[in-house]
Design a protein around this motif. Structure first.
Motif, PDB file in Angstrom:
ATOM      1  N   ARG A  15      24.670  35.911  24.156  1.00  0.00           N
ATOM      2  CA  ARG A  15      24.549  36.583  25.458  1.00  0.00           C
ATOM      3  C   ARG A  15      23.258  37.392  25.536  1.00  0.00           C
ATOM      4  O   ARG A  15      22.565  37.387  26.562  1.00  0.00           O
ATOM      5  CB  ARG A  15      25.753  37.480  25.688  1.00  0.00           C
ATOM      6  N   ALA A  16      22.914  38.082  24.463  1.00  0.00           N
ATOM      7  CA  ALA A  16      21.679  38.881  24.439  1.00  0.00           C
ATOM      8  C   ALA A  16      20.456  37.987  24.586  1.00  0.00           C
ATOM      9  O   ALA A  16      19.506  38.331  25.302  1.00  0.00           O
ATOM     10  CB  ALA A  16      21.596  39.679  23.145  1.00  0.00           C
ATOM     11  N   ALA A  17      20.485  36.837  23.947  1.00  0.00           N
ATOM     12  CA  ALA A  17      19.357  35.906  24.068  1.00  0.00           C
ATOM     13  C   ALA A  17      19.223  35.404  25.503  1.00  0.00           C
ATOM     14  O   ALA A  17      18.108  35.260  26.021  1.00  0.00           O
ATOM     15  CB  ALA A  17      19.538  34.730  23.116  1.00  0.00           C
ATOM     16  N   ARG A  18      20.349  35.154  26.166  1.00  0.00           N
ATOM     17  CA  ARG A  18      20.300  34.704  27.556  1.00  0.00           C
ATOM     18  C   ARG A  18      19.754  35.793  28.467  1.00  0.00           C
ATOM     19  O   ARG A  18      18.894  35.537  29.320  1.00  0.00           O
ATOM     20  CB  ARG A  18      21.685  34.274  28.032  1.00  0.00           C
ATOM     21  N   VAL A  19      20.188  37.025  28.284  1.00  0.00           N
ATOM     22  CA  VAL A  19      19.695  38.144  29.104  1.00  0.00           C
ATOM     23  C   VAL A  19      18.201  38.343  28.882  1.00  0.00           C
ATOM     24  O   VAL A  19      17.433  38.510  29.841  1.00  0.00           O
ATOM     25  CB  VAL A  19      20.493  39.436  28.787  1.00  0.00           C
ATOM     26  N   GLN A  20      17.795  38.288  27.625  1.00  0.00           N
ATOM     27  CA  GLN A  20      16.372  38.458  27.309  1.00  0.00           C
ATOM     28  C   GLN A  20      15.541  37.338  27.940  1.00  0.00           C
ATOM     29  O   GLN A  20      14.465  37.587  28.484  1.00  0.00           O
ATOM     30  CB  GLN A  20      16.170  38.472  25.804  1.00  0.00           C
ATOM     31  N   SER A  21      16.035  36.114  27.906  1.00  0.00           N
ATOM     32  CA  SER A  21      15.278  35.003  28.488  1.00  0.00           C
ATOM     33  C   SER A  21      15.184  35.140  30.005  1.00  0.00           C
ATOM     34  O   SER A  21      14.160  34.804  30.595  1.00  0.00           O
ATOM     35  CB  SER A  21      15.897  33.660  28.105  1.00  0.00           C
ATOM     36  N   LYS A  22      16.238  35.639  30.639  1.00  0.00           N
ATOM     37  CA  LYS A  22      16.187  35.848  32.092  1.00  0.00           C
ATOM     38  C   LYS A  22      15.136  36.899  32.451  1.00  0.00           C
ATOM     39  O   LYS A  22      14.388  36.728  33.415  1.00  0.00           O
ATOM     40  CB  LYS A  22      17.546  36.286  32.624  1.00  0.00           C
ATOM     41  N   ASN A 103       6.571  26.842  35.044  1.00  0.00           N
ATOM     42  CA  ASN A 103       7.218  25.903  34.121  1.00  0.00           C
ATOM     43  C   ASN A 103       7.646  26.608  32.840  1.00  0.00           C
ATOM     44  O   ASN A 103       8.715  26.328  32.297  1.00  0.00           O
ATOM     45  CB  ASN A 103       6.278  24.733  33.796  1.00  0.00           C
ATOM     46  N   GLU A 104       6.805  27.514  32.364  1.00  0.00           N
ATOM     47  CA  GLU A 104       7.158  28.292  31.177  1.00  0.00           C
ATOM     48  C   GLU A 104       8.387  29.160  31.449  1.00  0.00           C
ATOM     49  O   GLU A 104       9.260  29.301  30.600  1.00  0.00           O
ATOM     50  CB  GLU A 104       5.975  29.159  30.739  1.00  0.00           C
ATOM     51  N   ALA A 105       8.460  29.708  32.667  1.00  0.00           N
ATOM     52  CA  ALA A 105       9.623  30.522  33.042  1.00  0.00           C
ATOM     53  C   ALA A 105      10.889  29.669  33.049  1.00  0.00           C
ATOM     54  O   ALA A 105      11.939  30.105  32.561  1.00  0.00           O
ATOM     55  CB  ALA A 105       9.402  31.167  34.411  1.00  0.00           C
ATOM     56  N   ALA A 106      10.785  28.464  33.574  1.00  0.00           N
ATOM     57  CA  ALA A 106      11.952  27.570  33.597  1.00  0.00           C
ATOM     58  C   ALA A 106      12.386  27.207  32.181  1.00  0.00           C
ATOM     59  O   ALA A 106      13.589  27.177  31.872  1.00  0.00           O
ATOM     60  CB  ALA A 106      11.631  26.310  34.395  1.00  0.00           C
ATOM     61  N   ALA A 107      11.419  26.943  31.313  1.00  0.00           N
ATOM     62  CA  ALA A 107      11.744  26.616  29.921  1.00  0.00           C
ATOM     63  C   ALA A 107      12.391  27.816  29.226  1.00  0.00           C
ATOM     64  O   ALA A 107      13.334  27.652  28.434  1.00  0.00           O
ATOM     65  CB  ALA A 107      10.487  26.184  29.173  1.00  0.00           C
ATOM     66  N   THR A 108      11.922  28.997  29.538  1.00  0.00           N
ATOM     67  CA  THR A 108      12.489  30.207  28.944  1.00  0.00           C
ATOM     68  C   THR A 108      13.936  30.396  29.386  1.00  0.00           C
ATOM     69  O   THR A 108      14.807  30.735  28.580  1.00  0.00           O
ATOM     70  CB  THR A 108      11.635  31.437  29.334  1.00  0.00           C
ATOM     71  N   ARG A 109      14.202  30.160  30.675  1.00  0.00           N
ATOM     72  CA  ARG A 109      15.580  30.251  31.169  1.00  0.00           C
ATOM     73  C   ARG A 109      16.482  29.238  30.454  1.00  0.00           C
ATOM     74  O   ARG A 109      17.609  29.549  30.075  1.00  0.00           O
ATOM     75  CB  ARG A 109      15.626  30.000  32.672  1.00  0.00           C
ATOM     76  N   TYR A 110      15.963  28.033  30.301  1.00  0.00           N
ATOM     77  CA  TYR A 110      16.740  26.986  29.638  1.00  0.00           C
ATOM     78  C   TYR A 110      17.046  27.370  28.189  1.00  0.00           C
ATOM     79  O   TYR A 110      18.174  27.184  27.714  1.00  0.00           O
ATOM     80  CB  TYR A 110      15.995  25.649  29.694  1.00  0.00           C
ATOM     81  N   GLN A 111      16.065  27.916  27.499  1.00  0.00           N
ATOM     82  CA  GLN A 111      16.288  28.351  26.119  1.00  0.00           C
ATOM     83  C   GLN A 111      17.381  29.412  26.049  1.00  0.00           C
ATOM     84  O   GLN A 111      18.193  29.431  25.120  1.00  0.00           O
ATOM     85  CB  GLN A 111      14.994  28.885  25.511  1.00  0.00           C
ATOM     86  N   GLY A 112      17.413  30.288  27.046  1.00  0.00           N
ATOM     87  CA  GLY A 112      18.460  31.312  27.090  1.00  0.00           C
ATOM     88  C   GLY A 112      19.832  30.701  27.292  1.00  0.00           C
ATOM     89  O   GLY A 112      20.817  31.118  26.664  1.00  0.00           O
ATOM     90  N   LYS A 113      19.907  29.691  28.151  1.00  0.00           N
ATOM     91  CA  LYS A 113      21.189  29.008  28.373  1.00  0.00           C
ATOM     92  C   LYS A 113      21.657  28.304  27.107  1.00  0.00           C
ATOM     93  O   LYS A 113      22.843  28.332  26.770  1.00  0.00           O
ATOM     94  CB  LYS A 113      21.054  27.997  29.512  1.00  0.00           C
ATOM     95  N   VAL A 114      20.709  27.671  26.420  1.00  0.00           N
ATOM     96  CA  VAL A 114      21.058  26.993  25.170  1.00  0.00           C
ATOM     97  C   VAL A 114      21.529  28.005  24.122  1.00  0.00           C
ATOM     98  O   VAL A 114      22.524  27.769  23.418  1.00  0.00           O
ATOM     99  CB  VAL A 114      19.864  26.161  24.644  1.00  0.00           C
ATOM    100  N   ALA A 115      20.841  29.134  24.023  1.00  0.00           N
ATOM    101  CA  ALA A 115      21.239  30.166  23.058  1.00  0.00           C
ATOM    102  C   ALA A 115      22.631  30.702  23.384  1.00  0.00           C
ATOM    103  O   ALA A 115      23.444  30.928  22.476  1.00  0.00           O
ATOM    104  CB  ALA A 115      20.213  31.302  23.058  1.00  0.00           C
ATOM    105  N   TYR A 116      22.917  30.872  24.673  1.00  0.00           N
ATOM    106  CA  TYR A 116      24.236  31.355  25.080  1.00  0.00           C
ATOM    107  C   TYR A 116      25.313  30.329  24.721  1.00  0.00           C
ATOM    108  O   TYR A 116      26.353  30.680  24.162  1.00  0.00           O
ATOM    109  CB  TYR A 116      24.233  31.646  26.580  1.00  0.00           C
ATOM    110  N   ALA A 117      25.050  29.069  25.039  1.00  0.00           N
ATOM    111  CA  ALA A 117      26.016  28.017  24.715  1.00  0.00           C
ATOM    112  C   ALA A 117      26.222  27.920  23.206  1.00  0.00           C
ATOM    113  O   ALA A 117      27.356  27.765  22.728  1.00  0.00           O
ATOM    114  CB  ALA A 117      25.548  26.677  25.278  1.00  0.00           C
ATOM    115  N   THR A 118      25.140  28.041  22.453  1.00  0.00           N
ATOM    116  CA  THR A 118      25.249  28.002  20.993  1.00  0.00           C
ATOM    117  C   THR A 118      26.091  29.166  20.485  1.00  0.00           C
ATOM    118  O   THR A 118      26.926  29.004  19.583  1.00  0.00           O
ATOM    119  CB  THR A 118      23.844  28.036  20.356  1.00  0.00           C
TER     120      THR A 118
END
Length: 134
Positions: A15-22, A103-118
């Motif tokens: 969850r923290a990784a997702r918040v940070q990525s947002k 595009n970097e922002a979109a990739a960062t959001r995606y990384q946060g979603k992946v971290a949350y799912a993980t």
């Protein structure tokens, strides 16, 4: 009981990784807007300088007794074309850079979603293994 703490830790970490990525993505979006605005400002400056140069060339030609036709007119036309091309290039480069930042922002959001799912998967795995151990 440690399995529950492991599960909670995995969840909180994801969850923290997702918040940070947002938050990082929001900053990047603002950077993209700022870059586009800077490019527009640069293009307007180029256009302003170009108009001033053409006007100065016209005045110089007129005060020296030349008429603004023939080769003098060609030079002034060329100056206007170069001004437009340079301003367009500044806008295009700013838009290209802004797009890369978005595009970097979109990739960062995606990384946060992946971290949350993980984190959720790890939490579930910890709970499942702990339940089997009990």
């Amino acid at each position: 009981m440690s399995f529950a703490l492991d599960a909670l830790g995995s969840f909180v970490q994801g969850r923290a990784a997702r918040v940070q990525s947002k938050m990082r993505a929001r900053v990047l979006e603002q950077d993209a807007l700022a870059r586009k605005a800077a490019g527009e400002s640069e293009a307007l400056g180029i256009e302003r300088e170009g108009r001033a140069a053409v006007a100065a060339g016209t005045v110089a030609a007129a005060t020296s007794g030349f008429t603004v036709d023939g080769s003098a007119l060609d030079v002034l036309g060329w100056m206007e074309q170069q001004t437009g091309a340079n301003a367009g290039k500044a806008r295009w480069e700013a838009e290209r850079e802004a797009r890369a930042i978005r595009n970097e922002a979109a990739a960062t959001r995606y990384q946060g979603k992946v971290a949350y799912a993980t984190g959720l998967i790890r939490a579930g795995s910890s709970l499942a293994s702990g339940a089997n151990a009990v």
